[in-house]
Design a protein around this motif. Structure first.
Motif, PDB file in Angstrom:
ATOM      1  N   ILE A 199     -15.729 104.904  44.674  1.00  0.00           N
ATOM      2  CA  ILE A 199     -15.336 106.148  44.003  1.00  0.00           C
ATOM      3  C   ILE A 199     -15.683 107.342  44.895  1.00  0.00           C
ATOM      4  O   ILE A 199     -14.891 108.275  45.046  1.00  0.00           O
ATOM      5  N   ALA A 200     -16.883 107.308  45.477  1.00  0.00           N
ATOM      6  CA  ALA A 200     -17.292 108.392  46.386  1.00  0.00           C
ATOM      7  C   ALA A 200     -16.331 108.500  47.563  1.00  0.00           C
ATOM      8  O   ALA A 200     -15.969 109.607  47.991  1.00  0.00           O
ATOM      9  N   HIS A 201     -15.937 107.353  48.087  1.00  0.00           N
ATOM     10  CA  HIS A 201     -14.948 107.343  49.174  1.00  0.00           C
ATOM     11  C   HIS A 201     -13.654 108.017  48.715  1.00  0.00           C
ATOM     12  O   HIS A 201     -13.134 108.913  49.394  1.00  0.00           O
ATOM     13  N   GLY A 202     -13.124 107.586  47.565  1.00  0.00           N
ATOM     14  CA  GLY A 202     -11.863 108.126  47.075  1.00  0.00           C
ATOM     15  C   GLY A 202     -11.928 109.618  46.802  1.00  0.00           C
ATOM     16  O   GLY A 202     -11.016 110.372  47.171  1.00  0.00           O
ATOM     17  N   LYS A 203     -13.021 110.063  46.186  1.00  0.00           N
ATOM     18  CA  LYS A 203     -13.167 111.491  45.888  1.00  0.00           C
ATOM     19  C   LYS A 203     -13.299 112.312  47.177  1.00  0.00           C
ATOM     20  O   LYS A 203     -12.821 113.454  47.246  1.00  0.00           O
ATOM     21  N   THR A 204     -13.923 111.718  48.176  1.00  0.00           N
ATOM     22  CA  THR A 204     -14.071 112.409  49.462  1.00  0.00           C
ATOM     23  C   THR A 204     -12.732 112.532  50.164  1.00  0.00           C
ATOM     24  O   THR A 204     -12.416 113.577  50.751  1.00  0.00           O
ATOM     25  N   VAL A 205     -11.918 111.488  50.098  1.00  0.00           N
ATOM     26  CA  VAL A 205     -10.565 111.559  50.674  1.00  0.00           C
ATOM     27  C   VAL A 205      -9.749 112.628  49.944  1.00  0.00           C
ATOM     28  O   VAL A 205      -9.042 113.430  50.577  1.00  0.00           O
ATOM     29  N   GLN A 206      -9.865 112.665  48.610  1.00  0.00           N
ATOM     30  CA  GLN A 206      -9.172 113.701  47.832  1.00  0.00           C
ATOM     31  C   GLN A 206      -9.594 115.092  48.292  1.00  0.00           C
ATOM     32  O   GLN A 206      -8.756 115.981  48.490  1.00  0.00           O
ATOM     33  N   LYS A 207     -10.893 115.289  48.448  1.00  0.00           N
ATOM     34  CA  LYS A 207     -11.418 116.599  48.865  1.00  0.00           C
ATOM     35  C   LYS A 207     -10.917 116.969  50.270  1.00  0.00           C
ATOM     36  O   LYS A 207     -10.555 118.118  50.533  1.00  0.00           O
ATOM     37  N   PHE A 208     -10.892 115.991  51.151  1.00  0.00           N
ATOM     38  CA  PHE A 208     -10.386 116.168  52.515  1.00  0.00           C
ATOM     39  C   PHE A 208      -8.951 116.696  52.484  1.00  0.00           C
ATOM     40  O   PHE A 208      -8.596 117.635  53.204  1.00  0.00           O
ATOM     41  N   ARG A 209      -8.119 116.100  51.616  1.00  0.00           N
ATOM     42  CA  ARG A 209      -6.713 116.536  51.489  1.00  0.00           C
ATOM     43  C   ARG A 209      -6.639 117.931  50.857  1.00  0.00           C
ATOM     44  O   ARG A 209      -5.885 118.789  51.317  1.00  0.00           O
ATOM     45  N   GLU A 210      -7.423 118.144  49.796  1.00  0.00           N
ATOM     46  CA  GLU A 210      -7.379 119.439  49.092  1.00  0.00           C
ATOM     47  C   GLU A 210      -7.771 120.588  50.020  1.00  0.00           C
ATOM     48  O   GLU A 210      -7.219 121.687  49.927  1.00  0.00           O
ATOM     49  N   MET A 211      -8.735 120.318  50.905  1.00  0.00           N
ATOM     50  CA  MET A 211      -9.219 121.360  51.814  1.00  0.00           C
ATOM     51  C   MET A 211      -8.283 121.585  52.990  1.00  0.00           C
ATOM     52  O   MET A 211      -8.458 122.545  53.754  1.00  0.00           O
ATOM     53  N   GLY A 212      -7.277 120.716  53.146  1.00  0.00           N
ATOM     54  CA  GLY A 212      -6.324 120.861  54.245  1.00  0.00           C
ATOM     55  C   GLY A 212      -6.952 120.691  55.608  1.00  0.00           C
ATOM     56  O   GLY A 212      -6.589 121.365  56.572  1.00  0.00           O
ATOM     57  N   ILE A 213      -7.891 119.764  55.692  1.00  0.00           N
ATOM     58  CA  ILE A 213      -8.619 119.555  56.940  1.00  0.00           C
ATOM     59  C   ILE A 213      -7.686 118.961  57.998  1.00  0.00           C
ATOM     60  O   ILE A 213      -6.890 118.063  57.722  1.00  0.00           O
ATOM     61  N   ASP A 214      -7.822 119.478  59.207  1.00  0.00           N
ATOM     62  CA  ASP A 214      -7.023 119.017  60.346  1.00  0.00           C
ATOM     63  C   ASP A 214      -7.630 117.716  60.874  1.00  0.00           C
ATOM     64  O   ASP A 214      -8.705 117.735  61.480  1.00  0.00           O
ATOM     65  N   GLY A 215      -6.975 116.602  60.623  1.00  0.00           N
ATOM     66  CA  GLY A 215      -7.506 115.341  61.135  1.00  0.00           C
ATOM     67  C   GLY A 215      -7.179 114.154  60.261  1.00  0.00           C
ATOM     68  O   GLY A 215      -6.268 114.206  59.426  1.00  0.00           O
ATOM     69  N   GLU A 216      -7.937 113.083  60.466  1.00  0.00           N
ATOM     70  CA  GLU A 216      -7.696 111.813  59.775  1.00  0.00           C
ATOM     71  C   GLU A 216      -8.991 111.301  59.180  1.00  0.00           C
ATOM     72  O   GLU A 216     -10.083 111.582  59.692  1.00  0.00           O
ATOM     73  N   ILE A 217      -8.845 110.497  58.118  1.00  0.00           N
ATOM     74  CA  ILE A 217     -10.018 109.964  57.436  1.00  0.00           C
ATOM     75  C   ILE A 217      -9.799 108.504  57.066  1.00  0.00           C
ATOM     76  O   ILE A 217      -8.686 108.098  56.710  1.00  0.00           O
ATOM     77  N   GLY A 218     -10.870 107.712  57.185  1.00  0.00           N
ATOM     78  CA  GLY A 218     -10.790 106.289  56.854  1.00  0.00           C
ATOM     79  C   GLY A 218     -12.151 105.763  56.442  1.00  0.00           C
ATOM     80  O   GLY A 218     -13.073 106.526  56.140  1.00  0.00           O
ATOM     81  N   ILE A 219     -12.287 104.451  56.441  1.00  0.00           N
ATOM     82  CA  ILE A 219     -13.516 103.766  56.053  1.00  0.00           C
ATOM     83  C   ILE A 219     -13.702 102.585  57.009  1.00  0.00           C
ATOM     84  O   ILE A 219     -12.723 102.129  57.620  1.00  0.00           O
ATOM     85  N   ALA A 220     -14.943 102.096  57.158  1.00  0.00           N
ATOM     86  CA  ALA A 220     -15.212 101.032  58.136  1.00  0.00           C
ATOM     87  C   ALA A 220     -15.976  99.866  57.494  1.00  0.00           C
ATOM     88  O   ALA A 220     -17.209  99.815  57.562  1.00  0.00           O
TER      89      ALA A 220
END
Length: 447
Positions: A199-220
């Motif tokens: 859930i923390a991962h998903g909410k963080t990805v949502q926040k990343f998109r909402e903030m319009g951050i320049d870049g990419e996000i994933g998990i390992a």
């Protein structure tokens, strides 16, 4: 001799983690992490070792970046220490902690090394653990607050982000097997933690998109591969459960919005449930930009009724092992990546960790770690083979740049391509450093 050529735009790199290399555990306002407490508790870590000093990279990072520059890497995967930023887990920001990471990232960029940043590599602020840690859903929001600050601070500087490193280790290794901090042995607790991480991962990805951050996000996730001891169906199914536990259990919810049936049924039989609340699975299944894959070893498994929750027993069939006791099977990396390609949507992949524990010591100022070179060669050949298969692998991060604090094994296990004398903190480049330097320079591996 056979030559295995990599694409010209392939990203070569090395990886580390904050608690394993930084040290400076009580400097410049850093708060305690669960690993500070766990490692200082007698009996938890071999020889009573801890990460108080580690490689002292907090002070020696320019020297370490100079090593990377000499090595020729394009990318450096590192993690941020959450308690260095939020000593109390939330609320007051420690500016000195932020300044350290700005200096680190600026130095990387000045040396034309791209930062690949992991937000969480196991060092939860201890104050949050005392409130229940990842078993407490409040920690999800605290993590998103921390991640949001990192995104805003480093937007434009860091363009590749990983939410969590090896969620299976954070949840099951640490809360079911008790081998890592915080050291609990409760399967239901571990399953709660796993779900809350997602859930923390998903909410963080949502926040990343909402903030319009320049870049990419994933998990390992850490990927395991298991080969059936026989062709019996029960052995085959035991292996599927083994493979699913570290990988599918975390990837299926992200890509498909559901947990894998093969394990849900098994857990339910054991009386373990996933604490899914309304909207959780929609939150978890946010599209990601890339998948990190950590791979070290494979196993041969067979069904055994009393062999733990999975009823899957690893069988020693005589494979050569690294000095930590893990069987060497490079084909398992190929099989794992083919499995991912066939099961999940076509997504860019980075090998975010791969390496070998080889405990060679310096002889006349040199470290002749031939077995590490052989390990890296075998695994890189399988990576190139996957690229030939059409699997979109974009880069490879060798674990690790430095010998470091190897969690519960303390300083007894060495994964670095640079030897660290933990008494003097002197760095010595190993033969594998020079071998990898040539691979990066030429873009090829020769067997």
């Amino acid at each position: 001799m056979t030559t295995f050529q990599f694409p010209k735009d392939f990203k070569w790199g090395v990886a580390t983690a904050a608690y394993q290399i930084e040290g400076a555990f009580n400097e410049d306002g850093r708060g305690l992490s669960i690993w500070d407490v766990f490692s200082h508790t007698p009996g938890n870590v071999l020889n009573g070792d801890n990460g108080d000093i580690a490689c002292d990279s907090y002070h020696r990072y320019p020297e370490d970046i100079a090593l990377m520059k000499e090595l020729g890497v394009h990318m450096y995967r590192f993690s941020i220490s959450w308690p260095r930023i939020f000593p109390k887990g939330r609320g007051d920001i420690n500016r000195k902690g932020l300044e350290f990471y700005h200096r680190l990232v600026d130095e990387l960029l000045q040396n034309e090394i791209e930062p690949l940043c992991t937000l969480y590599h196991w060092d939860l602020p201890q104050v949050l653990q005392e409130e229940g840690g990842w078993n407490n859903r409040q920690t999800i929001d605290d993590f998103v607050e921390y991640a949001s600050l990192m995104f805003s601070e480093f937007n434009g500087k860091i363009k590749k982000w990983i939410t969590f490193n090896e969620p299976w280790c954070i949840s099951y290794l640490s809360n079911y097997f008790g081998a890592h901090a915080p050291g609990y042995k409760d399967l239901q607790l571990a399953t709660n933690v796993a779900h809350h991480l997602l859930i923390a991962h998903g909410k963080t990805v949502q926040k990343f998109r909402e903030m319009g951050i320049d870049g990419e996000i994933g998990i390992a996730p850490n990927i395991s591969w298991a080969v059936p001891f026989t062709s019996k169906q029960e052995d085959v199914e035991a292996c599927l459960r083994t493979i699913a536990w570290t990988g599918d259990w975390f990837m299926d919810p992200i890509f498909f919005g559901k947990y894998p049936d093969v394990l849900m049924t098994h857990f339910q039989k054991a009386g373990v449930t996933v604490p899914i609340q309304q909207g959780d699975m929609e939150t978890i299944s946010q599209p990601i930009d890339f998948l990190g894959v950590n791979y070290y070893s494979a196993s041969v498994n067979r069904f055994r009724e009393d062999a733990g929750i999975l009823q899957s027993e690893a069988v020693d069939v005589g494979y050569e092992k690294t000095d930590i006791g893990w069987p060497i099977d490079a084909r398992g990396l190929y099989e794992s990546l083919c499995y991912i390609k066939n099961k999940y949507p076509n997504i860019s992949i980075y090998i975010t960790e791969n390496g070998a524990c080889i405990n060679d010591e310096p002889v006349n100022g040199q470290v002749h770690d031939r077995r590490r070179i052989q390990y890296m060669k075998q695994h890189l050949i399988q990576v190139q083979r996957c690229i030939e298969e059409g699997i979109p692998i974009k880069g490879y991060m060798a674990w690790s740049l430095l010998d470091n604090f190897e969690w519960a094994e303390g300083y007894s296990k060495r994964f670095g391509i640079v030897f660290v004398d933990f008494d003097t903190l002197e760095r010595v480049k190993k033969d594998s450093f020079y071998w990898y330097q040539n691979v990066i320079k030429t873009g090829r591996v020769e067997s």
